[in-house]
Motif scaffolding. Sequence first.
Motif, PDB file in Angstrom:
ATOM      1  N   ARG A 267      33.020  36.879  34.040  1.00  0.00           N
ATOM      2  CA  ARG A 267      33.080  38.055  34.361  1.00  0.00           C
ATOM      3  C   ARG A 267      34.483  38.301  35.911  1.00  0.00           C
ATOM      4  O   ARG A 267      34.683  37.536  36.135  1.00  0.00           O
ATOM      5  CB  ARG A 267      31.782  37.949  35.741  1.00  0.00           C
ATOM      6  CG  ARG A 267      32.024  39.180  36.352  1.00  0.00           C
ATOM      7  CD  ARG A 267      30.422  39.386  37.046  1.00  0.00           C
ATOM      8  NE  ARG A 267      29.914  38.680  38.399  1.00  0.00           N
ATOM      9  CZ  ARG A 267      31.424  39.137  39.826  1.00  0.00           C
ATOM     10  NH1 ARG A 267      31.323  40.263  39.727  1.00  0.00           N
ATOM     11  NH2 ARG A 267      30.641  38.115  40.810  1.00  0.00           N
TER      12      ARG A 267
ATOM     13  N   ALA B 222      36.233  39.673  39.430  1.00  0.00           N
ATOM     14  CA  ALA B 222      35.644  39.363  39.903  1.00  0.00           C
ATOM     15  C   ALA B 222      34.696  40.844  40.934  1.00  0.00           C
ATOM     16  O   ALA B 222      33.937  40.991  41.481  1.00  0.00           O
ATOM     17  CB  ALA B 222      37.340  38.800  41.461  1.00  0.00           C
ATOM     18  N   CYS B 223      36.097  41.946  40.250  1.00  0.00           N
ATOM     19  CA  CYS B 223      35.503  43.091  41.119  1.00  0.00           C
ATOM     20  C   CYS B 223      34.411  44.004  39.999  1.00  0.00           C
ATOM     21  O   CYS B 223      34.530  45.218  39.853  1.00  0.00           O
ATOM     22  CB  CYS B 223      36.823  44.011  40.813  1.00  0.00           C
ATOM     23  SG  CYS B 223      37.728  44.244  39.639  1.00  0.00           S
ATOM     24  N   GLU B 224      33.839  43.474  38.646  1.00  0.00           N
ATOM     25  CA  GLU B 224      33.825  43.619  37.456  1.00  0.00           C
ATOM     26  C   GLU B 224      31.221  43.618  37.846  1.00  0.00           C
ATOM     27  O   GLU B 224      31.180  42.862  38.521  1.00  0.00           O
ATOM     28  CB  GLU B 224      33.487  42.967  36.660  1.00  0.00           C
ATOM     29  CG  GLU B 224      33.350  43.833  35.065  1.00  0.00           C
ATOM     30  CD  GLU B 224      33.881  43.263  33.900  1.00  0.00           C
ATOM     31  OE1 GLU B 224      33.536  43.019  33.239  1.00  0.00           O
ATOM     32  OE2 GLU B 224      33.712  41.594  33.832  1.00  0.00           O
ATOM     33  N   GLY B 225      31.160  44.678  38.172  1.00  0.00           N
ATOM     34  CA  GLY B 225      29.978  45.724  38.099  1.00  0.00           C
ATOM     35  C   GLY B 225      28.864  44.184  36.784  1.00  0.00           C
ATOM     36  O   GLY B 225      29.341  43.896  36.342  1.00  0.00           O
ATOM     37  N   PRO B 226      27.804  44.223  37.776  1.00  0.00           N
ATOM     38  CA  PRO B 226      26.397  43.482  36.792  1.00  0.00           C
ATOM     39  C   PRO B 226      26.687  43.839  35.230  1.00  0.00           C
ATOM     40  O   PRO B 226      26.974  43.479  34.233  1.00  0.00           O
ATOM     41  CB  PRO B 226      24.874  43.632  37.119  1.00  0.00           C
ATOM     42  CG  PRO B 226      25.860  44.236  38.572  1.00  0.00           C
ATOM     43  CD  PRO B 226      26.830  44.600  38.861  1.00  0.00           C
TER      44      PRO B 226
ATOM     45  N   TRP C 130      29.947  44.146  33.047  1.00  0.00           N
ATOM     46  CA  TRP C 130      30.077  42.737  32.869  1.00  0.00           C
ATOM     47  C   TRP C 130      28.929  42.369  31.566  1.00  0.00           C
ATOM     48  O   TRP C 130      29.876  42.298  30.496  1.00  0.00           O
ATOM     49  CB  TRP C 130      30.232  41.963  33.307  1.00  0.00           C
ATOM     50  CG  TRP C 130      30.106  40.037  33.057  1.00  0.00           C
ATOM     51  CD1 TRP C 130      31.163  39.991  32.577  1.00  0.00           C
ATOM     52  CD2 TRP C 130      29.511  39.684  33.696  1.00  0.00           C
ATOM     53  NE1 TRP C 130      31.111  38.506  32.231  1.00  0.00           N
ATOM     54  CE2 TRP C 130      30.104  38.338  32.905  1.00  0.00           C
ATOM     55  CE3 TRP C 130      28.338  39.066  34.327  1.00  0.00           C
ATOM     56  CZ2 TRP C 130      29.154  36.663  32.981  1.00  0.00           C
ATOM     57  CZ3 TRP C 130      27.648  37.569  34.750  1.00  0.00           C
ATOM     58  CH2 TRP C 130      28.817  36.390  33.601  1.00  0.00           C
TER      59      TRP C 130
END
Lengths: 664, 316
Positions: A597, A599-603, A606
Amino acid sequence: MSAGQRLLLDRRGELWCALLVAGALAPHFARLHPALLVVLGTLFAGKLVLSWRGVGAIAAWQRLLLVGAVFGLVVLVHGGGAPRDGGIALLASMLVLKLYETHRVRDARALAGFALFSLLGALLLDSSLLLNAYALAITTLIFLALRDFADLGPGRQRSRPRAFPLGLRATLVSSLAALPLTALLFVLFPRLPGPLWGAGIIESGRTGLGGDMSPGDLRELLIDDRTAARVEIRAGAMPDEGNRYLRGPVLWDFDGRRWSRGAPPPRMRSPEPVPPGAPRILYDLSLEPSDRHWVPALDAPLAAPDGLLLDRDRVLRSREPITRVQSFRLESARTGGGLIGPASASERARALALPEGFDPRSRALARRWMSEAGGDARGYIERILRWFGEDFRYDLAAPPLGRDSVDDFLFSTRTGYCEHFASAFAVLMRAAGIPARVVTGFHGGYRNPIGDYWIFRYSDAHAWVEVLLGDTWVRIDPTAAVAPERRTLGTELGGPALEGVFGLRRSLAMLGDWIALRWHRLVLDFDHLRQQRLLRPLGIEETTWRELAFLIALILVLSAIVGFALILRGGRQPRTDAALRAWALLGRKLGRLGLDRRACEGPTDWIARAAAALPSAQAELWGFAERFVAARYAGLGARPGEELLEAVRRWQPPRTSRLSRAAN
Amino acid sequence: MLISLERPAALPEDLGAAIAAVERIVLGKPEAVRMAFIALLAEGHLLIEDLPGVGKTTLAHAVASVSGLRFQRIQFTSDLLPSDILGVSIFERESQRFHFHPGPVFTELLLADEINRGSPKTQSALLEAMAERQVSIDGECHPLPRPFLVIATQNPVDLAGTFPLPDSQLDRFLLCIGMGYPDRSAERRMLEEPDRRRLLAELRPVLSASRVLELIERVRQVHVSPALLDYLQDLLAASRRLPEVTAGLSPRAGLGLLAAARAHAFLAGRLFVLPEDLQAIFVPVVAHRLVLRGSAVIHRRELARRLLAEVAIDRA
């Protein structure tokens, strides 16, 4: 690269960096060329102004230009000098210039590391307690800054400046945690026999006893009240005031102006006898760095310990110049001023030689008085000493002497200090046919009641004469004949330079000196011998640096393991909920397929990406995402998070290298 | 399963239909349409910065029509006066009293066209009304109707004779978007189909003012978790550290982000907010609120996107 690494520094962070650079470079200021100091100071101030006005980066070409210009200046002003100074200048320049490219938290952390390195460099050159205390303070500051930088990370609230002391406390506590490891490393780190970084560390121009002497030479020393040597008596008694001499280089040759040592005297074969039955005295001598070989010992040293040699002049010399505080366990005899040392014919001749064509009046006077004394050396000597006592003055502000320096001194100026008296007296002896030599060293000293030891300062430097009467070199101190108050009172107070230093200031000075001595004894003197002595009971005999390095590596690895275990067990669990841990674990598992993932990726973003790359695992992945979101964003409690952690632990990502490449 | 991300609980049917209807009119601009509805549901206002003729007015008109809201349009010119917008009190001879004649602002959806052509005085009169949701004239307060949505347009190219909205006023708008040209196929359909105006006229309201208020209330109920608030605060904190801006995002911006993210989640058929919702509305909510330093050369939207890229989510 995590998002935290790429975070930008705020103004407070930039000011922190400036503070660290200034603090880390301060010990080097004295070694920098003034021009470079001015340029670096200007650059530093310029960066402060930029930070204050919030101007972020300057262009790369501007930075390049700055680097080129400053390095050019370094080469220009330090190019011809000592490589060490050039190195320091480069280090200082790089540190200041680094400020200009420090915009992100990552840069600031690197800068903190460089600042530590700079402090380390300063400590290599000067291991005084003061600098150590300073380095400790700046190191604490660096740790504080690192702590503050950590607050810049995501999910952290910048602590307000009001919270500063709290940060200090936490920093100190975490530094304390490093103390046991530091102590272990201190004990175990391989010590080399002898200093690590050879000669040339001591500032040139700062010398102790020179090994030669011409009028005016000692003057610089005599007004310098820094400690030169310390003596701690272990057994026996300190000689009384009149016999408290530290014996330094013996000067044999006189060229009309300058007394010099001539060829180094040979080693003393079997230590020749002092007056039998002379009381002995065992003591520790610790010497401040002088960059010289002399080890001025009390009265008549009896034997040379390891690393030293005792020469025929009964002077101790070190094989290496004294470039750091060094201690020696020595034994001396209290002779009361008479050394039995039968002189060879050649020595006798050297001790009588006078250059032709100098000081005619003195030589005539010597011959006349000697014949008037009927050849009785003692009567002749007493007459001269009486003359000195009646007609001469002791004064550090001695008038300059002409070509015939002894004539000038004896017949016109009649004002001077130890070296004038010693020189004139020795010439008068030789002219009258009495073998004589000049001895330099220290005399007097004073006792520090705190710690009960004796301090000799540079201002206690002294020169006296030994005359050969029969088989004995008898110490005669012509200066004492002139100024008895200097022997009894003046030196007790630390010589003319410290006159009037009574009361509190003196007590403080003594306390400071005692602390410095303890520091030297405990820390700086911890050499390979003491290390071996300490390790022997543990079954480590004859340690080699290889074994020590292995031991250190072992300890480091063990403490790293313990530290990680503590972080994993104690530090992390309560802070991080199960869902987040599961998410990190899933990140690692998918990371092997190149699907970690960002770091700035939402669940959901991702998981959508991962599911697209791993169609076979789609259903499971979306199941994970739903549980994660349920726990963390939909407010459905901690339960789904725990289930998720279990599920992720069990889950094996499909093994498909083709897919991971496609995903990348 | 507790929730389903792949097939979220369906969006209220009428809202879905309303959006679909607007999308049929404003071709190829689903994002702009979504933002207009987010502004409506979050009770914010929308600023559209773009060239004339890309469908700004059509969008506003279409939203008003399908939502069943009363619609007014004000074309801003340099001689437009505050009273032209707010209304005037007129002394009536018959009743011997002042009587307030409400201006065009007393409506449910107001299109303020080319707002930067108005004088600052007039602009601020409107912006004040937008913020206060009421008009004070001669010491009397006249509340504006609810819902109340302003869609303002601003022409960024035609700078002669305009008064650009000052930065401090810009944050009265919840969202600021550009429209952009339609893509080729959307433009083709536009060219083939009958006139937009005729299509607009044929639009039937799907919602009503009371239904919109109901939906607004439901959007307010959308769940926001502590983890999401952490992320939101990280974003705000990071904006305050940007070297390129004189001031970071205000707490008001934070409230705006939250409201818009709720509306976005709601439109996605969810009753809780995900970081992705926040990210989706972040640039339109934030970009126009960043006050750049004179020396900064970066575009505001670019800067907002960089913030998103720099702030971590769900850090363990």
